[in-house]
Design a protein around this motif. Structure first.
Motif, PDB file in Angstrom:
ATOM      1  N   PRO A  30       3.264  -6.012  22.678  1.00 45.30           N
ATOM      2  CA  PRO A  30       3.993  -4.982  23.424  1.00 45.30           C
ATOM      3  C   PRO A  30       3.281  -4.621  24.728  1.00 45.30           C
ATOM      4  N   ALA A  31       4.040  -4.413  25.777  1.00 45.96           N
ATOM      5  CA  ALA A  31       3.472  -4.068  27.079  1.00 45.96           C
ATOM      6  C   ALA A  31       2.630  -2.804  26.969  1.00 45.96           C
ATOM      7  N   GLY A  32       1.483  -2.794  27.624  1.00 50.23           N
ATOM      8  CA  GLY A  32       0.577  -1.651  27.581  1.00 50.23           C
ATOM      9  C   GLY A  32      -0.442  -1.714  26.468  1.00 50.23           C
ATOM     10  N   THR A  33      -0.364  -2.749  25.625  1.00 44.37           N
ATOM     11  CA  THR A  33      -1.359  -2.957  24.572  1.00 44.37           C
ATOM     12  C   THR A  33      -1.985  -4.331  24.762  1.00 44.37           C
ATOM     13  N   ALA A  34      -3.011  -4.601  23.975  1.00 42.01           N
ATOM     14  CA  ALA A  34      -3.662  -5.909  23.988  1.00 42.01           C
ATOM     15  C   ALA A  34      -3.976  -6.304  22.560  1.00 42.01           C
ATOM     16  N   LEU A  35      -4.071  -7.591  22.309  1.00 41.06           N
ATOM     17  CA  LEU A  35      -4.470  -8.055  20.989  1.00 41.06           C
ATOM     18  C   LEU A  35      -5.825  -7.460  20.618  1.00 41.06           C
ATOM     19  N   ASP A  36      -5.967  -7.111  19.347  1.00 40.01           N
ATOM     20  CA  ASP A  36      -7.179  -6.464  18.856  1.00 40.01           C
ATOM     21  C   ASP A  36      -7.875  -7.407  17.873  1.00 40.01           C
ATOM     22  N   PRO A  37      -8.854  -8.184  18.319  1.00 43.61           N
ATOM     23  CA  PRO A  37      -9.545  -9.094  17.405  1.00 43.61           C
ATOM     24  C   PRO A  37     -10.591  -8.369  16.575  1.00 43.61           C
ATOM     25  N   GLU A  38     -10.925  -8.986  15.464  1.00 41.92           N
ATOM     26  CA  GLU A  38     -12.065  -8.540  14.664  1.00 41.92           C
ATOM     27  C   GLU A  38     -13.175  -9.543  14.909  1.00 41.92           C
ATOM     28  N   GLY A  39     -14.162  -9.144  15.684  1.00 46.50           N
ATOM     29  CA  GLY A  39     -15.134 -10.116  16.126  1.00 46.50           C
ATOM     30  C   GLY A  39     -14.434 -11.151  16.989  1.00 46.50           C
ATOM     31  N   GLY A  40     -14.532 -12.406  16.619  1.00 50.17           N
ATOM     32  CA  GLY A  40     -13.839 -13.445  17.356  1.00 50.17           C
ATOM     33  C   GLY A  40     -12.545 -13.895  16.728  1.00 50.17           C
ATOM     34  N   ASP A  41     -12.098 -13.223  15.662  1.00 50.68           N
ATOM     35  CA  ASP A  41     -10.925 -13.675  14.921  1.00 50.68           C
ATOM     36  C   ASP A  41      -9.719 -12.773  15.175  1.00 50.68           C
ATOM     37  N   HIS A  42      -8.559 -13.410  15.260  1.00 53.91           N
ATOM     38  CA  HIS A  42      -7.292 -12.696  15.299  1.00 53.91           C
ATOM     39  C   HIS A  42      -6.587 -12.898  13.967  1.00 53.91           C
ATOM     40  N   TRP A  43      -5.821 -11.876  13.574  1.00 55.75           N
ATOM     41  CA  TRP A  43      -5.240 -11.868  12.235  1.00 55.75           C
ATOM     42  C   TRP A  43      -3.762 -11.518  12.264  1.00 55.75           C
ATOM     43  N   VAL A  44      -3.025 -12.092  11.306  1.00 57.78           N
ATOM     44  CA  VAL A  44      -1.719 -11.585  10.918  1.00 57.78           C
ATOM     45  C   VAL A  44      -1.793 -11.255   9.438  1.00 57.78           C
ATOM     46  N   SER A  45      -0.984 -10.293   9.000  1.00 56.75           N
ATOM     47  CA  SER A  45      -0.980  -9.877   7.601  1.00 56.75           C
ATOM     48  C   SER A  45       0.442  -9.818   7.077  1.00 56.75           C
ATOM     49  N   LEU A  46       0.628 -10.379   5.885  1.00 58.65           N
ATOM     50  CA  LEU A  46       1.840 -10.146   5.104  1.00 58.65           C
ATOM     51  C   LEU A  46       1.565  -8.955   4.205  1.00 58.65           C
ATOM     52  N   VAL A  47       2.405  -7.932   4.297  1.00 59.27           N
ATOM     53  CA  VAL A  47       2.174  -6.686   3.572  1.00 59.27           C
ATOM     54  C   VAL A  47       3.443  -6.320   2.798  1.00 59.27           C
ATOM     55  N   GLY A  48       3.307  -6.161   1.495  1.00 56.92           N
ATOM     56  CA  GLY A  48       4.396  -5.668   0.655  1.00 56.92           C
ATOM     57  C   GLY A  48       4.010  -4.341   0.044  1.00 56.92           C
ATOM     58  N   PHE A  49       4.949  -3.405  -0.002  1.00 61.18           N
ATOM     59  CA  PHE A  49       4.627  -2.089  -0.559  1.00 61.18           C
ATOM     60  C   PHE A  49       5.902  -1.346  -0.927  1.00 61.18           C
ATOM     61  N   LEU A  50       5.716  -0.217  -1.607  1.00 68.12           N
ATOM     62  CA  LEU A  50       6.818   0.657  -2.016  1.00 68.12           C
ATOM     63  C   LEU A  50       6.899   1.875  -1.119  1.00 68.12           C
ATOM     64  N   PHE A  51       8.107   2.222  -0.713  1.00 64.84           N
ATOM     65  CA  PHE A  51       8.431   3.543  -0.202  1.00 64.84           C
ATOM     66  C   PHE A  51       8.921   4.376  -1.384  1.00 64.84           C
ATOM     67  N   LEU A  52       8.320   5.543  -1.599  1.00 69.21           N
ATOM     68  CA  LEU A  52       8.771   6.468  -2.642  1.00 69.21           C
ATOM     69  C   LEU A  52       8.985   7.846  -2.027  1.00 69.21           C
ATOM     70  N   ASP A  53       9.996   8.558  -2.518  1.00 60.98           N
ATOM     71  CA  ASP A  53      10.289   9.932  -2.083  1.00 60.98           C
ATOM     72  C   ASP A  53      10.479  10.016  -0.571  1.00 60.98           C
ATOM     73  N   THR A  54      11.199   9.080  -0.009  1.00 59.20           N
ATOM     74  CA  THR A  54      11.383   9.000   1.437  1.00 59.20           C
ATOM     75  C   THR A  54      12.337  10.081   1.932  1.00 59.20           C
ATOM     76  N   ALA A  55      12.004  10.666   3.081  1.00 62.32           N
ATOM     77  CA  ALA A  55      12.876  11.650   3.731  1.00 62.32           C
ATOM     78  C   ALA A  55      12.879  11.380   5.225  1.00 62.32           C
ATOM     79  N   LEU A  56      14.042  11.506   5.858  1.00 60.39           N
ATOM     80  CA  LEU A  56      14.191  11.380   7.300  1.00 60.39           C
ATOM     81  C   LEU A  56      14.431  12.748   7.896  1.00 60.39           C
ATOM     82  N   LEU A  57      13.628  13.114   8.891  1.00 61.44           N
ATOM     83  CA  LEU A  57      13.727  14.427   9.545  1.00 61.44           C
ATOM     84  C   LEU A  57      13.706  15.552   8.521  1.00 61.44           C
ATOM     85  N   GLY A  58      12.912  15.360   7.480  1.00 63.92           N
ATOM     86  CA  GLY A  58      12.742  16.385   6.461  1.00 63.92           C
ATOM     87  C   GLY A  58      13.784  16.393   5.378  1.00 63.92           C
ATOM     88  N   LEU A  59      14.775  15.513   5.453  1.00 64.64           N
ATOM     89  CA  LEU A  59      15.882  15.527   4.496  1.00 64.64           C
ATOM     90  C   LEU A  59      15.902  14.240   3.683  1.00 64.64           C
TER      91      LEU A  59
END
Length: 259
Positions: A30-59
């Motif tokens: 995204p414009a205005g950001t830069a890649l953030d390496p860890e040391g000399g390595d760049h990473w992508v992550s596959l992330v799976g998780f649960l949303f529980l008790d979700t509310a939008l704008l408090g509702l």
């Protein structure tokens, strides 16, 4: 601070992490950001998780409170202070694709943030000693966490098994780099960027053994990702999660993007 947009509990995050050639990400930053390496390595992550008790704008939204998400993300930073955490810069993530089972959630995310959300059938399982556990069970060593999506030839699975004892990642560790990001950045169609904050406490984390990812990678993410994601991950964690608040996005001004 912006107003809260979404609140929820994120639980049982399976995080499979792969080293990647930064050239594969260059056009996605995204414009205005830069890649953030860890040391000399760049990473992508596959992330799976649960949303529980979700509310939008408090509702709470009926039939949209509890659901799964699987995303493919990479790591960026913006060189301005993260004042809430006393850090010299804002470390964040940007997303390549996000899967959810609720079409309305996908639509809201595309409209509000221009995130690449796709709605597909999804399921999850917590398995221990041959038994399926309730979704909000506390994890212990030996628990298998699985996220499934799609059907037929497009079916996929992301999974890992809890190993050892949980611990808060040490600052400067690889687990800390993967889990501790509090900003999201979404590229916009006109070249702009939306920045939003995600607030949560630090998460206790386990090493994940027997990490599993299988899917039609080319159909899901594109042929350029086949070699990156088809092998064993370079690291794998399971994080317990917590209550989270996602704040309303803010479109970055032209002078912020220009630096």
């Amino acid at each position: 601070m912006a107003e809260p947009f979404l609140t929820a509990r994120w639980r049982h995050l399976v995080m499979l992490n792969y080293r990647v050639d930064p050239a594969l990400l260059a056009d996605r930053v995204p414009a205005g950001t830069a890649l953030d390496p860890e040391g000399g390595d760049h990473w992508v992550s596959l992330v799976g998780f649960l949303f529980l008790d979700t509310a939008l704008l408090g509702l709470p939204v009926p039939l949209h409170r509890n659901f799964e998400e699987v995303n493919l993300r990479f790591y960026v930073a913006r060189e301005v202070p993260d004042e809430a955490r006393g850090l010299p810069r804002r470390r964040g993530v940007a997303f390549i694709k996000e899967l959810v089972p609720k079409p309305a959630i996908a639509t809201v995310a595309r409209v509000v943030y221009n995130e690449n959300y796709v709605a597909v059938p999804m399921d999850h399982r917590l398995l221990y000693d041959g038994r399926r556990l309730p979704s909000d069970s506390e994890l212990i060593a030996g628990t298998r966490v699985e996220y499934d999506w799609g059907h037929g030839a497009r079916q996929g699975r992301l999974a890992g098994t809890v190993s050892g004892h949980p611990a808060l990642p040490e600052p400067g560790s690889h687990a800390h780099f993967i889990t501790e990001h509090y900003w999201g950045y979404a590229a916009q169609r006109d070249g702009g960027t939306v920045e939003y904050e995600v607030d949560h406490p630090a998460w206790r984390t386990w090493i994940a053994r027997a990490p599993t990812f299988h899917a039609n990678i080319e159909q899901l993410y594109g042929p350029e990702w086949r070699d990156v994601l088809s092998g064993e991950p370079d690291s794998a964690f399971i994080a317990e999660g917590s209550e989270v608040t996602v704040f309303k996005g803010r479109r970055m001004a032209a002078e912020e993007i220009a630096g």
